[in-house]
Motif scaffolding. Structure first.
Motif, mmCIF file in Angstrom:
data_model
loop_
_atom_site.group_PDB
_atom_site.id
_atom_site.type_symbol
_atom_site.label_atom_id
_atom_site.label_comp_id
_atom_site.label_asym_id
_atom_site.label_seq_id
_atom_site.Cartn_x
_atom_site.Cartn_y
_atom_site.Cartn_z
ATOM 1 N N LYS A 1 -51.279 44.069 -3.997
ATOM 2 C CA LYS A 1 -52.431 43.639 -4.775
ATOM 3 C C LYS A 1 -53.702 43.755 -3.705
ATOM 4 N N ASP B 1 -57.525 43.545 -2.146
ATOM 5 C CA ASP B 1 -58.547 42.748 -2.417
ATOM 6 C C ASP B 1 -60.195 43.702 -2.355
ATOM 7 N N TRP B 2 -60.456 43.661 -3.381
ATOM 8 C CA TRP B 2 -61.319 44.902 -3.729
ATOM 9 C C TRP B 2 -62.617 44.775 -2.811
ATOM 10 N N VAL C 1 -46.516 41.057 -3.029
ATOM 11 C CA VAL C 1 -47.682 40.941 -3.750
ATOM 12 C C VAL C 1 -48.883 41.093 -3.077
ATOM 13 N N TYR C 2 -48.898 40.428 -1.862
ATOM 14 C CA TYR C 2 -49.894 40.485 -0.811
ATOM 15 C C TYR C 2 -50.105 41.803 -0.409
ATOM 16 N N GLY D 1 -53.148 45.049 0.265
ATOM 17 C CA GLY D 1 -52.814 46.581 -0.405
ATOM 18 C C GLY D 1 -54.058 47.216 -0.455
#
Length: 635
Positions: A297, A299-300, A293-294, A85
């Motif tokens: 969401k 990963d910053w 969700v993967y 994401g």
């Protein structure tokens, strides 16, 4: 210099014979009144370009071209590659400040100039290399993009058996590591309970086994060899599929927009129905929620990697079909007063919305596959461009009436790429036909030009149906029609329109077409934001350049990279080389050369549509040998 040029230095002159008059040839005729000294009002027949039968034909053609395999194959693949994401953040940012403004610029330019990808840059003749560059890029894109259709057709032809050939082991192409058992509850790890069945093995051991779907893709479809230096034999089954696909493309475009504008109604809308059905089933599968969700969401930590931003910018320009000249060609068939501003933003929303929607379909299946194999989602479908040929086939094998669903899906996949392919070919053919001189245009049949172009592409594609064909395909994909080539093209398009021709001037031209000025943000994007964005990502691409690899394991040899750079530079160098050539061959001082070569060459349709704001005079012939009347238009 004529009297009009002295009083109106910004005026534009129709080309004289031998100076590009051949670029004004068009199909039909309208009449525009001109005031001729000593003769009064004279009606001169002026050719008018062919237009869409309905405006919805243009919308559907743009949807069919821009919304394609890049949305359901490339976008989910890049999300997977760049940590899920988090990729949506740079993607949406670049959509608003990069994708939408350039998309609108290309469509508006084609509509205003009424010419294809090359001749449209008569708006600034010095930079006509932009048109040549776009034609080279779209040629490469047409050449390798069709291979995805070929693979889809091959899967489609193998979808009429029960069970499906990629659903079982024991076939001639399977290896000893092939297994259909990939259930997460059928393995254990260090923290799991010891109460397991006798046949259970560790998750690590299971992760080393291979799905029959992957083996069908690599061993049966690709017959993949060890590398680029091992081309192997030609796969004749794939060659027949390649030939059949090019024949379909030919008959979709051989008659022009009057016929292709009808085909896209089905090819653009049907895939949405199938994607909706696949999503409805996908969300019911175990593990689908984890995949979604993967997908959502972020990963910053990925935001600090330049490659994520490079891939986001690349995806925007690839998915929006920017820099290929095809949008300019499609826009050139619009009516002059069509609201292309509204069309551009509607199409942009449809395009990005489709990418986002398709991501749910893909990641729901990826989540299920990870659950089945007992591994992390990041380890699923590592075969890059083969994602759509691994995740999606797995989905259809789990549905009742699997052959029916497989047939439906791969038929959808075929037509989803088909409209992108034939509209891309249409854009290339439009650019070629616009360059044919008026004196010979009548003797050149469009059908023959289309046949020659398709045949040349077919010959090049033969290198991609060999055992090493996948490596050739990825070489084209990595260098020729994505990444830095599209960013370079978009950068110069914005610079030429905003700074050479003039952003305010072009905004006024758009206002003449649609009746009002677009919002000022568009102008600022053309002049500052989008060029800086494109050049920034381009420089990041150069600084952080990594050699192309396949499946994160095979690294291309040095000569393979050299071939790739030749593919990229063949289009990129067209712009500076053309500028230098024109400046060196033109006469006069440097300032005079610049003024002459940056003076727009108007099409004759401007004499009609801009008549209320222009004065048109007959220009005295240069000599008795001139057999045509030359006009000078001052806006």
């Amino acid at each position: 210099m004529s009297e009009a040029e002295e009083h109106h230095p910004g005026g534009s002159v129709l080309p004289e014979e031998g100076e590009g008059a051949d670029l004004l040839s068009e199909d039909m005729a309208v009449v525009s009144p001109l005031v001729v000294p000593g003769m009064g009002e004279v009606k001169i027949p002026i050719p008018e370009r062919e237009t869409w039968t309905r405006q919805m034909d243009f919308i559907m053609s743009c949807v069919g071209f821009a919304v394609g395999l890049g949305n359901v194959w490339r976008f989910p693949y890049l999300c997977y590659k760049n940590g899920g994401g988090v990729f949506l953040i740079p993607y949406l940012l670049i959509v608003f400040v990069g994708g939408m403004p350039v998309f609108f610029l290309e469509v508006a330019l084609g509509q205003f100039m009424k010419q294809g990808g090359i001749s449209a840059w008569n708006i600034a003749p010095l930079f006509k290399g932009l048109g040549v560059s776009s034609m080279i890029i779209v040629f490469f894109c047409n050449t390798y993009y069709i291979m995805i259709l070929v693979w889809g057709l091959y899967y489609l032809l193998h979808s009429f058996t029960d069970p499906l050939p990629w659903a079982t082991c024991g076939n001639t192409w399977n290896t000893a590591n092939c297994t259909r058992v990939f259930r997460g509850d059928g393995c254990y790890n260090g923290s799991a309970s010891g109460n397991v069945s006798a046949f259970n093995s560790s998750c690590e051991e299971r992760a080393g086994q291979r799905s029959p779907i992957i083996e069908f893709w690599e061993n049966k479809v690709l017959h993949i060899s060890g590398g680029l230096d091992e081309p192997g034999n030609i796969n004749w089954e794939m060659t027949l599929c390649l030939l059949a696909t090019w024949i379909i493309v030919y008959f979709c475009v051989w008659k022009g927009v009057k016929s292709s504008g009808k085909v896209v109604y089905f090819t653009a809308l049907f895939p949405y129905l199938v994607l909706a059905v696949l999503l409805a089933h996908g969300v019911t599968l175990p593990g689908a929620l984890d995949g979604i969700v993967y997908y959502l969401k972020p990963d910053w930590s990925k935001l600090g990697e330049a490659q994520v931003w490079i891939d986001a910018g690349t995806q925007i320009f690839f998915s929006y079909a920017i820099g290929l000249g095809a949008l300019t060609a499609l826009g050139s068939y619009n009516h002059f007063h069509n609201n292309c501003y509204q069309d551009a933003y509607v199409l942009a929303v449809i395009n990005s919305g489709t990418s986002f929607f398709a991501g749910f379909v893909v990641f729901s299946v990826l989540g299920f596959m990870a659950s089945e194999q007992g591994v992390d989602i990041s380890r699923v479908a590592e075969s890059g461009p083969g994602l759509v040929f691994i995740a999606y086939p797995k989905a259809v094998t789990l549905m009742p009436l699997a052959p029916f669903w497989a047939t439906l899906f791969f038929f959808m996949l075929l037509i989803l790429g088909l409209d992108s392919q034939f509209v891309g070919v249409e854009g290339f053919i439009t650019g070629i036909m616009d360059m044919i001189p008026n004196s010979v245009a009548g003797s050149v049949r469009r059908e023959v030009v289309v046949a020659i172009c398709c045949f040349i592409c077919f010959i090049i594609d033969l290198s991609m149906v060999t055992e090493g064909g996948m490596f050739v395909f990825q070489l084209f994909d990595y260098y020729s029609a994505s990444g830095m080539t599209l960013l370079w093209q978009a950068f110069w398009e914005c610079v030429v329109v905003a700074w050479v021709y003039g952003a305010d001037r072009f905004m006024d031209d758009i206002a003449r077409m649609i009746g009002y000025q677009p919002m000022p943000l568009v102008k600022w994007c053309w002049a500052f934001i989008t060029p800086c964005l494109c050049m920034g990502i381009f420089l990041f691409h150069v600084v952080n350049y990594r050699p192309v690899s396949y499946n994160s394991s095979y690294v291309y040899p040095w000569w393979g990279e050299a071939v790739g750079w030749c593919l990229a530079l063949s289009s990129m160098l067209c712009i500076p080389v053309t500028v230098l050539f024109k400046l060196l061959t033109c006469k006069g001082s440097l300032l005079e050369r610049w003024q002459h070569l940056t003076t727009p060459v108007w099409g004759r349709h401007h004499l009609e549509y801009l008549a209320h704001e222009s004065k048109a005079k007959l220009r005295p012939p240069a000599g008795p040998e001139k057999s045509i009347l030359l006009f000078e238009t001052v806006i």
